[in-house]
Design a protein around this motif. Structure first.
Motif, PDB file in Angstrom:
ATOM      1  N   LEU A  93      37.362  44.293 -39.145  1.00  0.00           N
ATOM      2  CA  LEU A  93      36.241  44.315 -38.214  1.00  0.00           C
ATOM      3  C   LEU A  93      35.684  42.911 -37.997  1.00  0.00           C
ATOM      4  O   LEU A  93      35.368  42.521 -36.867  1.00  0.00           O
ATOM      5  CB  LEU A  93      35.152  45.256 -38.736  1.00  0.00           C
ATOM      6  CG  LEU A  93      35.492  46.752 -38.666  1.00  0.00           C
ATOM      7  CD1 LEU A  93      34.498  47.567 -39.487  1.00  0.00           C
ATOM      8  CD2 LEU A  93      35.492  47.241 -37.215  1.00  0.00           C
ATOM      9  N   GLU A  94      35.563  42.145 -39.064  1.00  0.00           N
ATOM     10  CA  GLU A  94      35.054  40.785 -38.917  1.00  0.00           C
ATOM     11  C   GLU A  94      36.022  39.901 -38.135  1.00  0.00           C
ATOM     12  O   GLU A  94      35.603  38.984 -37.418  1.00  0.00           O
ATOM     13  CB  GLU A  94      34.743  40.174 -40.284  1.00  0.00           C
ATOM     14  CG  GLU A  94      33.561  40.832 -40.985  1.00  0.00           C
ATOM     15  CD  GLU A  94      32.789  39.891 -41.877  1.00  0.00           C
ATOM     16  OE1 GLU A  94      33.335  38.839 -42.256  1.00  0.00           O
ATOM     17  OE2 GLU A  94      31.624  40.210 -42.194  1.00  0.00           O
ATOM     18  N   ALA A  95      37.316  40.200 -38.237  1.00  0.00           N
ATOM     19  CA  ALA A  95      38.314  39.402 -37.514  1.00  0.00           C
ATOM     20  C   ALA A  95      38.193  39.569 -36.001  1.00  0.00           C
ATOM     21  O   ALA A  95      38.709  38.740 -35.239  1.00  0.00           O
ATOM     22  CB  ALA A  95      39.728  39.777 -37.971  1.00  0.00           C
ATOM     23  N   ARG A 189      40.473  42.052 -21.547  1.00  0.00           N
ATOM     24  CA  ARG A 189      40.046  40.902 -20.744  1.00  0.00           C
ATOM     25  C   ARG A 189      40.654  39.614 -21.309  1.00  0.00           C
ATOM     26  O   ARG A 189      41.110  39.579 -22.463  1.00  0.00           O
ATOM     27  CB  ARG A 189      38.524  40.777 -20.743  1.00  0.00           C
ATOM     28  CG  ARG A 189      37.930  40.407 -22.108  1.00  0.00           C
ATOM     29  CD  ARG A 189      36.493  39.956 -21.977  1.00  0.00           C
ATOM     30  NE  ARG A 189      35.901  39.705 -23.289  1.00  0.00           N
ATOM     31  CZ  ARG A 189      36.043  38.586 -23.990  1.00  0.00           C
ATOM     32  NH1 ARG A 189      36.816  37.611 -23.526  1.00  0.00           N
ATOM     33  NH2 ARG A 189      35.453  38.445 -25.157  1.00  0.00           N
ATOM     34  N   SER A 190      40.632  38.542 -20.529  1.00  0.00           N
ATOM     35  CA  SER A 190      41.111  37.244 -20.998  1.00  0.00           C
ATOM     36  C   SER A 190      40.310  36.802 -22.218  1.00  0.00           C
ATOM     37  O   SER A 190      39.084  36.963 -22.260  1.00  0.00           O
ATOM     38  CB  SER A 190      40.973  36.197 -19.883  1.00  0.00           C
ATOM     39  OG  SER A 190      41.816  36.514 -18.805  1.00  0.00           O
ATOM     40  N   ASN A 191      41.005  36.281 -23.213  1.00  0.00           N
ATOM     41  CA  ASN A 191      40.427  35.855 -24.489  1.00  0.00           C
ATOM     42  C   ASN A 191      39.940  37.015 -25.341  1.00  0.00           C
ATOM     43  O   ASN A 191      39.289  36.802 -26.369  1.00  0.00           O
ATOM     44  CB  ASN A 191      39.286  34.841 -24.280  1.00  0.00           C
ATOM     45  CG  ASN A 191      39.046  34.001 -25.529  1.00  0.00           C
ATOM     46  OD1 ASN A 191      39.994  33.574 -26.189  1.00  0.00           O
ATOM     47  ND2 ASN A 191      37.787  33.776 -25.872  1.00  0.00           N
ATOM     48  N   GLY A 192      40.234  38.235 -24.912  1.00  0.00           N
ATOM     49  CA  GLY A 192      39.880  39.389 -25.731  1.00  0.00           C
ATOM     50  C   GLY A 192      40.726  39.447 -26.993  1.00  0.00           C
ATOM     51  O   GLY A 192      41.829  38.888 -27.060  1.00  0.00           O
ATOM     52  N   ALA A 193      40.215  40.136 -28.009  1.00  0.00           N
ATOM     53  CA  ALA A 193      40.860  40.175 -29.325  1.00  0.00           C
ATOM     54  C   ALA A 193      41.619  41.473 -29.547  1.00  0.00           C
ATOM     55  O   ALA A 193      41.202  42.540 -29.089  1.00  0.00           O
ATOM     56  CB  ALA A 193      39.814  40.001 -30.418  1.00  0.00           C
ATOM     57  N   ILE A 194      42.723  41.360 -30.256  1.00  0.00           N
ATOM     58  CA  ILE A 194      43.444  42.515 -30.788  1.00  0.00           C
ATOM     59  C   ILE A 194      43.569  42.315 -32.289  1.00  0.00           C
ATOM     60  O   ILE A 194      44.041  41.271 -32.743  1.00  0.00           O
ATOM     61  CB  ILE A 194      44.853  42.657 -30.180  1.00  0.00           C
ATOM     62  CG1 ILE A 194      44.774  42.989 -28.686  1.00  0.00           C
ATOM     63  CG2 ILE A 194      45.647  43.746 -30.904  1.00  0.00           C
ATOM     64  CD1 ILE A 194      46.128  43.063 -28.004  1.00  0.00           C
ATOM     65  N   VAL A 195      43.139  43.301 -33.056  1.00  0.00           N
ATOM     66  CA  VAL A 195      43.326  43.301 -34.509  1.00  0.00           C
ATOM     67  C   VAL A 195      44.055  44.583 -34.853  1.00  0.00           C
ATOM     68  O   VAL A 195      43.534  45.687 -34.635  1.00  0.00           O
ATOM     69  CB  VAL A 195      41.983  43.211 -35.259  1.00  0.00           C
ATOM     70  CG1 VAL A 195      42.210  43.331 -36.766  1.00  0.00           C
ATOM     71  CG2 VAL A 195      41.268  41.899 -34.939  1.00  0.00           C
ATOM     72  N   ALA A 203      47.762  41.700 -37.816  1.00  0.00           N
ATOM     73  CA  ALA A 203      47.830  40.650 -36.805  1.00  0.00           C
ATOM     74  C   ALA A 203      46.476  40.510 -36.122  1.00  0.00           C
ATOM     75  O   ALA A 203      45.816  41.508 -35.808  1.00  0.00           O
ATOM     76  CB  ALA A 203      48.901  40.972 -35.775  1.00  0.00           C
ATOM     77  N   VAL A 204      46.063  39.262 -35.898  1.00  0.00           N
ATOM     78  CA  VAL A 204      44.826  38.954 -35.177  1.00  0.00           C
ATOM     79  C   VAL A 204      45.218  38.098 -33.977  1.00  0.00           C
ATOM     80  O   VAL A 204      45.669  36.963 -34.142  1.00  0.00           O
ATOM     81  CB  VAL A 204      43.820  38.205 -36.063  1.00  0.00           C
ATOM     82  CG1 VAL A 204      42.544  37.902 -35.280  1.00  0.00           C
ATOM     83  CG2 VAL A 204      43.496  39.018 -37.316  1.00  0.00           C
TER      84      VAL A 204
END
Length: 358
Positions: A93-95, A189-195, A203-204
């Motif tokens: 979650l923090e990632a 969205r652009s620069n959105g995160a996947i963890v 993978a982050v």
């Protein structure tokens, strides 16, 4: 002396997560303190020499101590669902590096506990959770409502994400994948995160500002999640296990024994390179098999293999490659996604060491 209350167990769990460095952000600390885990784990299954025991509220303090311990808990008898160890949940979650107000898509609702943490942190109207299993979805909704949260929870194939709800700021998965679904990138969205768990790691990734690609790294923590399912019924492995246990095949002395699959750092590379291989131990015998019917059985320094491919040959080859690279740990690998091409790099190398197959 009276037994500790659930709030006291919760407070100790959060304090321990802070002390071990898993929970750093004060906003996530507050979210963990606000969500009672026992509402989402009314029972769990404990396996020992006597078999499987259902531990629930009737066990009193033993149940609460288990619920608020930093361990992975199996929450259904058929092992369809589980609750991840809180320290790993906190690190994932923090990632995401959320600031507040983001729209987050969760893949794998499970018990609903992680969904509740996201809802507490962001607001339930900013959270959508997807799970393939309608029964788990129904149970999670009930628990979430009881805890005071009403996020959008959908019964659907997580590999497809949530195509009807627009663009998300982040995607987090609580199930194992072997590659990053393109649908997630399309809905991010652009620069959105996947963890997401990938093999036996996490993978982050960040979506690149242009196109459908993403780049990222792996957390140092190990991660052994249940695989993403594409159908409501769990895959039947019984026939494969029986085939591996009793089948006839080619036998030779093995170069490396089954213990290499228990090596925490090696397992990351072995799972990335051989994603379809599943292990099992029956009556002390180590078995490995693939869905295509390939299998291996390791007994008395010998390996017997059968089926379309040589499972243990492939594992030994991957382990030899990992040894030659200097036994690198998870955090030394990088991942780049560019359309259908997904490549793993080691250190600062510009040449990929592995291409993932969708």
């Amino acid at each position: 002396m009276s037994e500790p209350t659930s709030s006291e167990y919760l407070g100790k769990m959060v304090a321990d997560l802070v002390a071990c460095g898993a929970l750093v952000d004060q906003r996530w600390q507050a979210a963990f303190m606000a969500v009672p885990r026992h509402l989402f784990v009314p029972r769990f299954y404990r396996n020992d020499q006597q078999g499987s025991t259902v531990v629930d509220e009737a066990f009193g303090d033993e149940w609460l101590a288990g619920v608020y311990s930093d361990v992975h808990l199996v929450t259904t008898e058929d092992v369809r669902s589980s609750s991840t160890a809180p320290s790993l949940m906190a690190r994932m979650l923090e990632a995401l590096e959320l600031e507040g107000g983001e729209r987050v898509l969760e893949i794998g609702t499970g018990t609903g506990y992680n969904t509740a943490l996201l809802s507490e942190r962001l607001g339930a109207d900013h959270v959508t959770s997807v799970d393939i299993d309608p029964d788990l979805v129904a149970q999670a909704k009930e628990r979430l409502n009881r805890a005071g949260y009403s996020p959008r929870v959908v019964a659907a194939d997580g590999a497809d994400g949530d195509p009807d709800a627009g663009v998300y700021d982040a995607v987090i998965a609580t199930c194992r994948l072997d590659y990053i679904p393109q649908a997630w990138l399309n809905q991010l969205r652009s620069n959105g995160a996947i963890v997401t768990p990938l093999g036996a790691g996490v993978a982050v990734l960040r979506k690149t500002s242009a196109g459908d690609g993403a780049t990222g790294r792996f957390l140092s923590a190990s991660a052994y999640f249940m695989p993403l399912r594409h159908q409501a019924a769990p895959a039947l492995a019984g026939d494969l296990i029986r085939l591996a246990l009793h089948g006839s095949g080619d036998t030779r002395p093995y170069k490396f024994g089954a213990s290499i699959h228990s090596d925490n750092e090696a397992r990351f590379w072995l799972d990335l390179t051989n994603p379809e291989v599943r292990p099992a131990t029956v009556d002390g015998v180590s078995l490995f098999f693939r869905p295509d019917g390939s299998w291996a059985r390791l007994v008395d320094d010998q390996v017997t293999q059968g089926g379309p491919s040589k499972v243990w040959d492939d594992i030994e080859a991957a382990y030899t490659t990992w040894l030659a690279a200097g036994r690198p740990s998870r955090e030394h690998y990088r991942l780049t996604v560019s359309g259908p091409q997904q490549e793993v790099f080691l250190g600062d190398s510009t040449e990929p060491v592995l291409r993932l197959k969708a």
